[in-house]
Design a protein around this motif. Sequence first.
Motif: not given
Length: 408
Positions: A121, A177, A184, A217
Amino acid sequence: MQKGCRALLPLRISSILYHFLQNVSIMKEEFEKREFVFGVAVEDYNFTDREQETRQLRMNFESGVNTILVSPRRWGKTSLVKKVARMMDTERVMVVYLDMFPCKTEYDFYNTLSAALLTQTASRKELWMENAREFVARLVPKISISPEPNSDISLSLGITPATHSPEEILNLPEQIARQKGKRIIVCIDEFQQIGEFADSITVQKRLRSVWQHQHLTNYCLFGSKKHLMTNLFGLRSKPFYQFGQMMYLSKIPISAWIGYIQSHFAWKGCHISDEIITELCTLVEQQSSYVQQLAGIVLSMLSEGQTTTSDHLKAAFSFLLDACTPLFKQQISTLTGYQLNCLRAIIAGHHSDLGERSVRDGFDLGSASNIPRLKNALLERDLIELDGREVTISDPVFARWLRECVIS
Ligand SMILES: Nc1ncnc2c1ncn2[C@@H]1O[C@H](COP(=O)(O)OP(=O)(O)O)[C@@H](O)[C@H]1O
Ligand SMILES: [Mg+2]
């Protein structure tokens, strides 16, 4: 009139030239060397078909639906997930990929998950530690960065129960996130491995209870062992019951393989008919990886401009059998007599009646109570697949080898 003609001339020439150049570039593309690829996730011109599955998975990724993707090994799950991951708008969605196969314990998984989240990420320019400064502060991570510009950063974090609670780790994607203002999607390959963890049901409950409350997520969980994946996700009594949409990947149809294989043969000026491709696909029961491997062997046997015959295909298949023989021999060398007999019975067509007396006696399989033991031993070795009560040999080339080289 004449003036008009003259004015048109340059236009016509340029349009002819344009079409000519376009054709040249098409021809050039057609003759670009195209290899058959097997054993790794494929993309680009090595990826064929799967339009409907791509659309569905893309929709799930974009709309935040958890997905459970199931198919036997080497049919194309990883390739499909990676293709859809590449289609995401990176300004809005980040896709993180990890493989659970090497994880033997709950904390092995937490280490793999955290390392994947932290490295995937953050771009190389960013300091990934900024993502989770507080999370990492308690660790002495080992980072290795390869000099290759596009290669992954590898990270061993050394997370233990003493450094982090499971909940802290499981909340990490949601935390990242939120910080990044993006969603994500965590893709976990070979998820059935969770069944091997000590106290697996407790671990599953833990994961589910955290994951189901996350807003930013989503998860794509995939695996190759249908009976294990069905056990995890399809039983009302299990923590992951109805966690997401189940997707069963089917075989790539022969019609899609025809165009694919012919275009790969074209760069060498070689031809292969629809009929021979159909025969080729049938020999390996359309298992994606074997189709590519066998087609590659056929092509390597041809000289430029040659047309494929049935004899080429026969020779290529026997080459494939020879190439696989050492592995197959090793696989059966550890089997007991009963287990090998069980494979014999399946090959003879006994897919759901192995427990019947006539079959047990005919193939010397022992008592009725021996049958579940035999099935479990063969399932564990990945030699057979179970779909409801139906048992089949997982690998079509192995089945063929058994039939031709062991049983006859
Ligand atoms: N869509 C596809 N088009 C062409 N070949 C494919 C495709 N999907 C898979 N394959 C073939 O199968 C092999 C295994 O694919 P992979 O995605 O790793 O399968 P899985 O994850 O199900 O084990 C690839 O190396 C390739 O040869
Ligand atoms: Mg895979």
